[in-house]
Motif scaffolding. Structure first.
Motif, PDB file in Angstrom:
ATOM      1  N   LEU A  82     -32.950  35.731-102.183  1.00 36.04           N
ATOM      2  CA  LEU A  82     -33.979  35.448-103.174  1.00 36.04           C
ATOM      3  C   LEU A  82     -35.348  35.381-102.519  1.00 36.04           C
ATOM      4  N   SER A  83     -36.332  35.827-103.236  1.00 33.40           N
ATOM      5  CA  SER A  83     -37.704  35.732-102.756  1.00 33.40           C
ATOM      6  C   SER A  83     -38.222  34.330-103.035  1.00 33.40           C
ATOM      7  N   SER A  84     -38.823  33.712-102.035  1.00 35.04           N
ATOM      8  CA  SER A  84     -39.334  32.355-102.234  1.00 35.04           C
ATOM      9  C   SER A  84     -40.650  32.354-103.007  1.00 35.04           C
ATOM     10  N   SER A  85     -41.273  33.520-103.111  1.00 35.72           N
ATOM     11  CA  SER A  85     -42.583  33.568-103.767  1.00 35.72           C
ATOM     12  C   SER A  85     -42.490  33.823-105.267  1.00 35.72           C
ATOM     13  N   ARG A  86     -41.314  34.199-105.753  1.00 36.44           N
ATOM     14  CA  ARG A  86     -41.167  34.502-107.175  1.00 36.44           C
ATOM     15  C   ARG A  86     -40.096  33.615-107.798  1.00 36.44           C
ATOM     16  N   PRO A  87     -40.300  33.229-109.042  1.00 29.80           N
ATOM     17  CA  PRO A  87     -39.231  32.483-109.727  1.00 29.80           C
ATOM     18  C   PRO A  87     -38.078  33.422-110.072  1.00 29.80           C
ATOM     19  N   LEU A  88     -36.921  32.853-110.299  1.00 32.00           N
ATOM     20  CA  LEU A  88     -35.776  33.657-110.705  1.00 32.00           C
ATOM     21  C   LEU A  88     -35.419  33.341-112.145  1.00 32.00           C
ATOM     22  N   GLN A  89     -34.619  34.199-112.737  1.00 36.25           N
ATOM     23  CA  GLN A  89     -34.116  33.983-114.092  1.00 36.25           C
ATOM     24  C   GLN A  89     -32.624  34.233-114.086  1.00 36.25           C
ATOM     25  N   LEU A  90     -31.917  33.538-114.965  1.00 38.14           N
ATOM     26  CA  LEU A  90     -30.499  33.781-115.163  1.00 38.14           C
ATOM     27  C   LEU A  90     -30.300  34.490-116.486  1.00 38.14           C
ATOM     28  N   VAL A  91     -29.327  35.392-116.512  1.00 31.35           N
ATOM     29  CA  VAL A  91     -29.018  36.163-117.712  1.00 31.35           C
ATOM     30  C   VAL A  91     -27.536  35.977-118.021  1.00 31.35           C
ATOM     31  N   ALA A  92     -27.220  35.642-119.264  1.00 27.19           N
ATOM     32  CA  ALA A  92     -25.841  35.594-119.752  1.00 27.19           C
ATOM     33  C   ALA A  92     -25.702  36.741-120.747  1.00 27.19           C
ATOM     34  N   ASP A  93     -24.993  37.778-120.334  1.00 28.80           N
ATOM     35  CA  ASP A  93     -24.846  38.984-121.145  1.00 28.80           C
ATOM     36  C   ASP A  93     -23.448  39.001-121.755  1.00 28.80           C
ATOM     37  N   PRO A  94     -23.331  38.810-123.070  1.00 32.17           N
ATOM     38  CA  PRO A  94     -22.000  38.780-123.674  1.00 32.17           C
ATOM     39  C   PRO A  94     -21.311  40.137-123.554  1.00 32.17           C
ATOM     40  N   VAL A  95     -20.056  40.097-123.134  1.00 29.17           N
ATOM     41  CA  VAL A  95     -19.282  41.323-123.003  1.00 29.17           C
ATOM     42  C   VAL A  95     -19.087  41.916-124.397  1.00 29.17           C
ATOM     43  N   GLY A  96     -19.548  43.118-124.602  1.00 28.93           N
ATOM     44  CA  GLY A  96     -19.452  43.768-125.898  1.00 28.93           C
ATOM     45  C   GLY A  96     -20.500  43.301-126.891  1.00 28.93           C
ATOM     46  N   GLY A  97     -21.396  42.420-126.467  1.00 30.71           N
ATOM     47  CA  GLY A  97     -22.437  41.908-127.354  1.00 30.71           C
ATOM     48  C   GLY A  97     -23.700  42.741-127.269  1.00 30.71           C
ATOM     49  N   LEU A  98     -24.668  42.384-128.077  1.00 30.17           N
ATOM     50  CA  LEU A  98     -25.903  43.151-128.128  1.00 30.17           C
ATOM     51  C   LEU A  98     -27.049  42.503-127.372  1.00 30.17           C
ATOM     52  N   THR A  99     -27.293  41.227-127.606  1.00 25.01           N
ATOM     53  CA  THR A  99     -28.484  40.578-127.066  1.00 25.01           C
ATOM     54  C   THR A  99     -28.103  39.503-126.057  1.00 25.01           C
ATOM     55  N   PRO A 100     -28.519  39.648-124.795  1.00 24.39           N
ATOM     56  CA  PRO A 100     -28.212  38.614-123.803  1.00 24.39           C
ATOM     57  C   PRO A 100     -29.160  37.435-123.895  1.00 24.39           C
ATOM     58  N   PHE A 101     -28.740  36.313-123.314  1.00 24.90           N
ATOM     59  CA  PHE A 101     -29.627  35.166-123.145  1.00 24.90           C
ATOM     60  C   PHE A 101     -30.326  35.336-121.806  1.00 24.90           C
ATOM     61  N   VAL A 102     -31.654  35.199-121.788  1.00 26.27           N
ATOM     62  CA  VAL A 102     -32.438  35.260-120.562  1.00 26.27           C
ATOM     63  C   VAL A 102     -33.174  33.931-120.426  1.00 26.27           C
ATOM     64  N   SER A 103     -32.967  33.253-119.307  1.00 21.31           N
ATOM     65  CA  SER A 103     -33.589  31.946-119.114  1.00 21.31           C
ATOM     66  C   SER A 103     -35.083  32.093-118.854  1.00 21.31           C
ATOM     67  N   GLN A 104     -35.776  30.979-118.996  1.00 16.45           N
ATOM     68  CA  GLN A 104     -37.168  30.925-118.577  1.00 16.45           C
ATOM     69  C   GLN A 104     -37.192  31.048-117.055  1.00 16.45           C
ATOM     70  N   PRO A 105     -38.305  31.491-116.471  1.00 22.07           N
ATOM     71  CA  PRO A 105     -38.383  31.548-115.005  1.00 22.07           C
ATOM     72  C   PRO A 105     -38.196  30.153-114.407  1.00 22.07           C
ATOM     73  N   LEU A 106     -37.428  30.073-113.311  1.00 21.94           N
ATOM     74  CA  LEU A 106     -37.188  28.809-112.642  1.00 21.94           C
ATOM     75  C   LEU A 106     -37.162  29.024-111.139  1.00 21.94           C
ATOM     76  N   ARG A 107     -37.336  27.940-110.411  1.00 25.16           N
ATOM     77  CA  ARG A 107     -37.291  27.997-108.947  1.00 25.16           C
ATOM     78  C   ARG A 107     -36.150  27.122-108.460  1.00 25.16           C
ATOM     79  N   ALA A 108     -35.366  27.675-107.539  1.00 26.24           N
ATOM     80  CA  ALA A 108     -34.274  26.931-106.923  1.00 26.24           C
ATOM     81  C   ALA A 108     -34.366  27.135-105.423  1.00 26.24           C
ATOM     82  N   SER A 109     -34.149  26.065-104.688  1.00 27.87           N
ATOM     83  CA  SER A 109     -34.222  26.093-103.230  1.00 27.87           C
ATOM     84  C   SER A 109     -32.835  25.918-102.646  1.00 27.87           C
ATOM     85  N   PRO A 110     -32.671  26.295-101.378  1.00 25.40           N
ATOM     86  CA  PRO A 110     -31.372  26.074-100.735  1.00 25.40           C
ATOM     87  C   PRO A 110     -30.962  24.614-100.839  1.00 25.40           C
ATOM     88  N   GLY A 111     -29.682  24.392-101.116  1.00 23.74           N
ATOM     89  CA  GLY A 111     -29.182  23.039-101.275  1.00 23.74           C
ATOM     90  C   GLY A 111     -29.241  22.536-102.701  1.00 23.74           C
TER      91      GLY A 111
END
Length: 132
Positions: A82-111
């Protein structure tokens, strides 16, 4: 039942692959250097559809795994990916579904750990970051 068996086979194959790629230590001792710190992603899928979970870092989308409906999953990712300079996002893409959930940008550090709750109505899903 079949999905659980497939997941066990996939996890076993992945673990064997990781063991084969581990650096060999000289004189039979342990490999030198600490393992890279991990960020744990825990997903609670409260919906009926299976979802594939991705982490998005900038423009790079990496698959973490799949969580069956009405079950939980735990994934770890190396913080070096992961790049420490950019936030990350999580995506939950339903299998066979149309529209995934995309999280707001967030920052997570080791640990740290990231908890994602996937709701049956994807728009109501949540993500939080906390210390382990």
């Amino acid at each position: 039942m079949v999905a659980g068996h497939s997941i066990r086979i996939a996890v076993s194959t992945m673990l064997l692959g990781l063991a084969a790629c581990a650096p060999a230590a000289e004189n039979g001792g342990p490999a030198e250097g600490p393992a890279p710190e991990q960020i744990v992603v825990r997903v609670a899928n409260n919906g009926w559809q299976d979802v594939t979970v991705y982490v998005v870092d900038g423009t790079m989308r990496r698959r973490l795994g799949t969580v069956s409906g009405m079950s939980t999953g735990s994934f770890s990712m190396r913080s070096t990916l992961l790049s420490s300079s950019r936030p990350l996002q999580l995506v939950a893409d339903p299998v066979g579904g149309l529209t995934p959930f995309v999280s707001q940008p967030l920052r997570a550090s080791p640990g740290q750990a990231v908890a994602m709750r996937v709701d049956a109505r994807l728009a109501l899903s949540t993500v939080s970051v906390f210390d382990r």
